[in-house]
Design an enzyme around this catalytic site. Structure first.
Site, mmCIF file in Angstrom:
data_model
loop_
_atom_site.group_PDB
_atom_site.id
_atom_site.type_symbol
_atom_site.label_atom_id
_atom_site.label_comp_id
_atom_site.label_asym_id
_atom_site.label_seq_id
_atom_site.Cartn_x
_atom_site.Cartn_y
_atom_site.Cartn_z
ATOM 1 N N GLY A 127 0.699 -1.065 -0.143
ATOM 2 C CA GLY A 127 0.113 0.121 0.031
ATOM 3 C C GLY A 127 0.670 1.125 0.383
ATOM 4 O O GLY A 127 1.924 0.283 -0.043
ATOM 5 N N ARG A 158 3.389 13.142 -8.194
ATOM 6 C CA ARG A 158 3.237 12.580 -9.548
ATOM 7 C C ARG A 158 1.791 12.774 -10.117
ATOM 8 O O ARG A 158 0.987 12.199 -9.527
ATOM 9 C CB ARG A 158 3.276 11.506 -8.324
ATOM 10 C CG ARG A 158 3.650 10.184 -9.951
ATOM 11 C CD ARG A 158 4.457 8.421 -8.886
ATOM 12 N NE ARG A 158 4.186 7.717 -8.266
ATOM 13 C CZ ARG A 158 4.616 7.253 -7.538
ATOM 14 N NH1 ARG A 158 5.637 6.676 -7.692
ATOM 15 N NH2 ARG A 158 4.084 6.622 -7.129
ATOM 16 N N GLY A 176 2.632 3.671 1.443
ATOM 17 C CA GLY A 176 3.123 4.376 2.861
ATOM 18 C C GLY A 176 3.595 5.113 3.057
ATOM 19 O O GLY A 176 4.288 5.910 3.784
ATOM 20 N N ASP A 194 8.561 6.270 7.355
ATOM 21 C CA ASP A 194 8.762 7.500 7.781
ATOM 22 C C ASP A 194 7.669 8.460 7.213
ATOM 23 O O ASP A 194 6.563 9.377 7.124
ATOM 24 C CB ASP A 194 9.761 8.465 8.184
ATOM 25 C CG ASP A 194 10.328 8.697 7.028
ATOM 26 O OD1 ASP A 194 10.406 7.985 6.093
ATOM 27 O OD2 ASP A 194 11.577 9.147 7.109
ATOM 28 N N ARG A 220 -1.886 -1.133 -10.198
ATOM 29 C CA ARG A 220 -0.540 -2.218 -10.403
ATOM 30 C C ARG A 220 -1.249 -3.232 -10.424
ATOM 31 O O ARG A 220 -2.532 -3.831 -9.448
ATOM 32 C CB ARG A 220 0.268 -1.679 -8.950
ATOM 33 C CG ARG A 220 0.579 -0.277 -8.962
ATOM 34 C CD ARG A 220 -0.171 0.340 -6.946
ATOM 35 N NE ARG A 220 1.312 1.219 -6.905
ATOM 36 C CZ ARG A 220 2.219 1.929 -6.679
ATOM 37 N NH1 ARG A 220 3.429 0.880 -7.021
ATOM 38 N NH2 ARG A 220 1.304 3.503 -6.659
ATOM 39 N N LYS A 236 4.243 12.118 -3.862
ATOM 40 C CA LYS A 236 4.959 11.115 -2.567
ATOM 41 C C LYS A 236 5.492 12.416 -2.203
ATOM 42 O O LYS A 236 6.545 12.578 -2.139
ATOM 43 C CB LYS A 236 6.033 10.641 -4.225
ATOM 44 C CG LYS A 236 6.065 9.710 -3.940
ATOM 45 C CD LYS A 236 6.964 8.457 -4.832
ATOM 46 C CE LYS A 236 7.848 7.553 -4.662
ATOM 47 N NZ LYS A 236 8.509 6.374 -5.951
ATOM 48 N N ASP A 239 8.043 4.001 -10.278
ATOM 49 C CA ASP A 239 8.599 4.486 -9.298
ATOM 50 C C ASP A 239 10.031 3.726 -9.623
ATOM 51 O O ASP A 239 11.202 3.036 -10.149
ATOM 52 C CB ASP A 239 8.013 2.786 -8.518
ATOM 53 C CG ASP A 239 8.007 3.184 -7.311
ATOM 54 O OD1 ASP A 239 9.148 4.242 -6.653
ATOM 55 O OD2 ASP A 239 7.069 2.509 -6.300
ATOM 56 N N ASP A 282 4.061 -5.004 -7.681
ATOM 57 C CA ASP A 282 3.561 -3.499 -7.030
ATOM 58 C C ASP A 282 3.927 -2.125 -8.293
ATOM 59 O O ASP A 282 3.564 -1.291 -7.749
ATOM 60 C CB ASP A 282 3.405 -3.547 -5.325
ATOM 61 C CG ASP A 282 5.244 -2.999 -5.327
ATOM 62 O OD1 ASP A 282 6.278 -4.912 -5.640
ATOM 63 O OD2 ASP A 282 6.050 -2.524 -4.526
#
Ligand code: AMP
Ligand code: MG
Length: 494
Positions: A91, A177, A93, A126, A184, A114, A263, A253
């Site tokens: 997921g 983004r 994060g 974090d 995905r 992001k 990514d 993912d």
């Protein structure tokens, strides 16, 4: 007259259609958001004015500090195979979907932050991002777009005014983004792994409506959906190969349903051609090496096919497996055809024949043996047709095999009965002059991080945004690292 808007108008089809696929989240209170860089061309495409995007309120929104009005901001759920091992719960994060915007061409685009702070999917992370990786994704995604390769885009980079802590304290930043969606392979896996067939079907219906609307009324739409994703991913991976790109973390993912590259973590472009190039510090086994990417392609898509089995044939699992297996087994041959077309174009060939495969392989083998620069070797080839062999041959340590290969290639081009200019044009619009070379990327990121100097980033971005046009004053951006340079190592820590 400009039609650019001075307001975000978000739609939320994902949130409305897919209850249970996400968790609503807010950003994180950061002290001092500042706009660092804005993508004016993309803003125009999205129908947003740059003045508006650079306003105090917008910058706070793009840093995750302020929630925009009239939208559901959320973290998406997904699972994924990471280096072959299944993680049922990944997921977003460190990402938050702001919503969807209809761009000036009528296309629906996701806007996602992001690095905007922790979410329920953050596990031990974090949820934040450091400036270096944000600028890296910005540069490389925009270069990909300029190469004509499907990719998520970068609209803005903002700093947050707080430090993020990795091995040291680093400047905190957030990337905006833009993607045609963030669906995905791993989104399907999340629900399939939990045996939630109805959710998988809902997701497939949503994906079809969003990305392949022509399939909506087709009785065999789920099979055709699978075939469509396969076709898009084949084209994408062949495109990566054709520009010497190593994604570095082809986990399921990180494989989109839209066919966009997503990514940009430990990715890199090759300088010296090595068929087994690996840059990522964590890819110790070379699972995602350059020459492994076409093999990971069917592996990942088989994971998608597994999720879709109940939709391919709800009554007969064996029959569904047979149908899916046929599709997956057909990938290598289909890939090879696309790969061949893309590499043949790099050699200036218009009408591809089976024998061209050997011609291409031979060149790649010579390049590898001679430690030639991938980008420069292909680009300098067109000059040979204008009588400049030396510039091309300068890429090779010993000349005889490269020279011999040139003769075979020239003879091959003659069989096409085309004007030399046609071949040159084909090559010069396929083979970039400029790529985000690793040493230049590092130089730009270091200047931004250490000296708050964004000029090297801006200059490199400008150069790679027009990768096929020679630009004056950009000579150093054309030069590859020497074959003896220290191996380039990339890290995931975004
Ligand atoms: P990636 O390797 O970038 O594809 O990320 C894999 C997973 O790790 C995703 O679920 C991310 O959301 C999560 N992740 C990566 N970095 C962080 C971070 N700094 N904080 C929280 N989650 C993260
Ligand atoms: Mg990811």
């Amino acid at each position: 007259m400009s039609t650019s808007k001075s307001a975000f108008v978000f739609d939320n089809t994902f949130a409305r259609s897919l209850e249970g696929f996400y968790i609503p989240v807010d950003g994180h209170q950061v002290p001092n958001p500042r706009m660092l860089h804005i993508n004016e061309a993309l803003a125009t495409e999205l129908g947003l004015s740059t003045d508006f995007l650079c306003s105090e309120n917008s910058v706070e929104i793009l840093a995750g500090k302020v929630k925009p009005e009239d939208t559901v901001t959320l973290a998406q759920a997904y699972a994924g195979h990471q280096f072959g091992a299944f993680s049922p719960s990944l997921g977003d994060g460190r990402a938050m979907l702001l919503g969807e915007i209809i761009d000036i061409n009528g296309n629906r685009r996701d806007l996602q932050l992001k690095g905007s702070g922790p979410t329920p999917f953050s596990r031990n992370g974090d949820g934040k991002a450091a400036l270096g990786p944000v600028l890296r994704e910005y540069l490389i995604s925009e270069a990909m777009h300029a190469f004509g390769v499907p990719t998520t885009r970068s609209l803005a980079a903002v700093t947050t005014g707080e430090n993020v802590f990795r091995e040291t304290a680093l400047t905190g930043a957030v990337l905006t983004r833009v993607a045609s969606s963030h669906l995905r392979v791993g989104t399907f896996q999340f629900f399939a792994a939990r045996g939630q067939g109805e959710q998988v079907q809902k997701l497939a219906d949503y994906a079809i409506e969003r990305h392949f609307p022509k399939l909506i009324d087709q009785p065999d739409r789920y099979l055709r959906f699978l075939q469509s994703v396969i076709a898009k991913q084949i084209d994408l991976i062949a495109s990566w190969m054709s520009i010497g790109f190593v994604h570095g973390v082809m986990n399921t993912d990180n494989m989109t349903i839209s066919g966009e590259t997503i990514d940009y973590g430990p990715c890199a472009f090759m300088d010296t051609y090595r068929s087994d190039a690996v840059f990522s510090s964590i890819d110790e086994m070379g699972r995602y090496a350059y020459n492994m990417q076409p093999l990971i392609l069917p592996w990942n898509l088989a994971r998608l096919a597994e999720c879709l089995l109940p939709l391919l044939n709800p009554n007969d699992k064996d029959a569904a497996i047979e149908v899916a297996t046929t599709e997956i087994n057909a990938i290598p041959q289909a890939y090879e055809k696309v790969w061949l077309e893309k590499f043949a174009a790099k050699l200036g060939i218009f009408h591809v024949t089976e024998e061209d495969k050997e011609l291409i392989q031979e060149l790649l083998e010579i390049m590898e043996a001679e430690k030639a620069d991938f980008t420069a070797s292909f680009r300098k080839l067109s000059g040979v047709l204008l009588g400049d062999e030396n510039n091309f041959l300068a890429q090779f340590n010993t000349l005889s095999s490269a020279h011999e290969w040139l003769e075979t290639w020239k003879a091959r081009l003659k069989t096409e009965n085309k004007a030399i200019d046609d071949h040159i044009k084909r090559m010069d619009t396929t083979n970039p002059i400029y790529i985000p070379r690793n040493d230049l990327v590092e130089e730009a990121l270091t200047a931004a991080e250490v000296a708050s100097d964004l000029n090297p980033f801006r200059k490199l971005l400008a150069v790679v945004s027009k990768p096929f046009d020679r630009q004056s004053g950009a000579e150093r951006y054309e030069v590859g690292a020497s074959a003896d340079a220290r191996p380039y190592v990339t890290y995931c820590g975004t």
